[in-house]
Design a protein around this motif. Structure first.
Motif, PDB file in Angstrom:
ATOM      1  N   MET A 107      35.671  40.613  40.857  1.00 22.33           N
ATOM      2  CA  MET A 107      35.778  39.630  39.779  1.00 22.33           C
ATOM      3  C   MET A 107      34.550  38.719  39.809  1.00 22.33           C
ATOM      4  N   LYS A 111      35.920  34.491  36.863  1.00 21.81           N
ATOM      5  CA  LYS A 111      37.225  35.151  36.898  1.00 21.81           C
ATOM      6  C   LYS A 111      37.961  34.818  38.194  1.00 21.81           C
ATOM      7  N   ASP A 115      41.519  33.390  37.038  1.00 22.68           N
ATOM      8  CA  ASP A 115      42.556  34.422  36.921  1.00 22.68           C
ATOM      9  C   ASP A 115      43.940  33.919  37.346  1.00 22.68           C
TER      10      ASP A 115
ATOM     11  N   LYS B 133      45.972  43.935  40.184  1.00 21.05           N
ATOM     12  CA  LYS B 133      44.785  43.140  39.824  1.00 21.05           C
ATOM     13  C   LYS B 133      43.767  43.044  40.952  1.00 21.05           C
TER      14      LYS B 133
END
Ligand SMILES: Nc1ncnc2c1ncn2[C@@H]1O[C@H](COP(=O)(O)OP(=O)(O)OP(=O)(O)O)[C@@H](O)[C@H]1O
Ligand SMILES: [Mg+2]
Lengths: 256, 214
Positions: A107, A111, A115, B133
């Protein structure tokens, strides 16, 4: 200090790994706006204490309260946590900055910061973005928004990690040796950022080997030795203590 | 037999080869995850059984596994296996490849530092979010080269379907070659396998580049 809210209260924490008793009945509390540093020789149980406080590690005895709410306690040898939805709320009270940053490598910096606020806390995206920009500006990293962690120096990565923790607006921020993975010339920039947070009255618990830093920014210092709190007090009291273990510890550091 | 007829027949086999290839990937890539999670399960019985299953699939010839899958239902239950040939091939290939993918996935997951899980946990991600994620994107990048190797091997392994006399490209090629006593079909088939794999390498390299953004 006493009239200030108690943010964190740990009582009679005990922890063993096999036969090794790492924490022997530790109690401490952290008040609103306070900076508490934990120092002590390697293996004295500092990281274990932080890991228990942040619930990354279980304990064998004791209890932990955040903002007066019981998060976890041991009764009759078994561990009890608050109800899942309460626990989730309680966990929002703290953040943790790791020794080796643990940024998400896939990321971007931006981010990494946004996030969790967006997808975990479900906060408004635009608001989170503008707050994240502001945080990066404070960390001196405005030009690094779109970088990936691997493109940053260790000091920059650690500042991103601090910003990432702050983006979730914790009440208490824990640090486990935030500068000990860094080259000496990068240590200063991270310590400066933490000092700035202290000036803004951020409540922090910092495990560190940087003695002059601890002395300089702490309201209170705990010296841990072999799983117990050997000395606790304001920086002058702790550093001027005639406790032989403390003297030995300081002497060793000087000779390193 | 004219060259054109020969080419036509080989091409029809080629389509079946591609079908085996695609169906096997569609089933084995996800199934591999299930097996990998079974293997990594904290439950000793589940992980033990899965481990044994993986070692059998990797330790015996795929050709043998295909035969077992195809004839097994007849020998065990006296079921008629007339329409079972093609499904058996897909089942055999999928299970075998899933076992290999599972080990690749598992090695990828174990390469992720525990600090990534701890950071995700502290930031409040739940288990599913953490996996999808944080962990999975990193795992995919790590395992892509190993997966590419397996995929290339699969292209060549499709020819093992000849064991069950399924009319994919290799089976047809062999038939034509022995009927016409010519070497030409083998050259054509070889060229096809080679070009197919060049294409796959090309696509996977592009994908690797795309994932190498960090
Ligand atoms: N997961 C674990 N399993 C077994 N032993 C452990 C584990 N974690 C820590 N220990 C042991 O517990 C003791 C205390 O470790 P801890 O990491 O808390 O010390 P520390 O005060 O943070 O030391 P350092 O200054 O070196 O970071 C050490 O002897 C360590 O080896
Ligand atoms: Mg430590």
């Amino acid at each position: 200090m006493s009239e200030k809210t108690i943010y964190l209260e740990m009582n009679n924490i005990k922890k063993s790994f096999g036969d090794l008793q790492v924490l022997k009945d530790i109690s401490l509390s952290v008040h609103e706006g306070e900076v508490l540093s934990i120092i002590g020789p390697s293996g004295s149980g500092k990281s274990t204490l932080l890991r228990i406080a942040t619930m990354l590690e279980t304990m064998d005895g004791g209890s932990i309260k955040y903002m007066g709410e019981e998060a976890v306690y041991v009764e009759n040898g078994s561990l009890h946590y608050a109800k899942p939805q309460n626990l989730r709320e309680i966990k929002k009270n703290f953040g943790l900055v790791f020794q080796n940053f643990n940024l998400f490598p896939h990321m971007s910096v931006m981010k990494n910061l946004t996030d969790a606020p967006i997808h975990v806390q479900k906060r408004n995206k635009d608001e989170v973005l503008s707050e994240a920009k502001e945080l990066l500006r404070k960390m001196g990293l405005s030009d690094k928004e779109d970088y990936y962690p691997s493109q940053l120096s260790g000091g920059q990565q650690q500042r991103v990690a601090i910003a990432r923790a702050l983006a979730l607006k914790p009440n208490v921020l824990f640090f486990d040796e935030p500068t000990s993975a860094l080259d000496p010339e990068l240590t200063g920039e991270v310590l400066k950022v933490i000092k700035r947070l202290a000036e803004e009255n951020m409540t922090m618990v910092i495990v560190t080997h940087e003695m002059s830093f601890a002395r300089n920014i702490s309201d209170r210092i705990i010296f841990m030795d072999k799983g117990v709190i050997a000395i606790e007090g304001n920086p002058e009291e702790v550093f001027n203590s005639d406790n032989p273990r403390m003297q030995e510890f300081l002497g060793k550091l000087k000779h390193e | 037999m004219s060259f054109v007829t020969m080419l036509e027949q080989i091409s029809s086999g080629m389509l079946k080869t591609i079908l085996i290839f695609i169906l096997t990937l569609i089933f084995s890539l996800p199934l591999g995850w299930i097996i990998a999670f079974g293997r990594m399960s904290k439950n000793k019985i589940i992980s033990g059984i899965t481990g044994f299953f993986i070692s059998v699939l990797r330790g015996t010839p795929l050709m043998l596994q295909l035969v077992v899958v195809f004839y097994g239902p007849y020998f065990l239950f006296k079921w008629s296996i007339g329409n079972w040939r093609f499904p058996a091939i897909i089942v055999g290939f999928s299970i075998n490849y899933a076992a290999y993918f599972a080990e690749i996935y598992r090695s990828g997951i174990s390469a992720i530092p525990v600090g990534q899980y701890e950071a995700a946990h502290i930031l409040g991600y739940n288990k599913l979010q953490t996996f999808f994620k944080i962990i999975l994107p990193q795992v995919i990048r790590i395992i892509l080269p190993a997966v590419t190797n397996e995929v290339i091997t699969l292209v060549k392994d499709t020819s093992l379907a000849f064991t069950l006399s399924y009319m994919e490209m290799f089976t047809i090629t062999k038939q034509i070659a022995s009927a016409q006593t010519t070497f030409m079909p083998f050259a054509i088939a070889g060229l096809f396998y080679y070009i197919f794999n060049l294409l796959i390498s090309f696509v996977m390299r592009k994908l690797e580049k795309k994932l190498n953004y960090y």
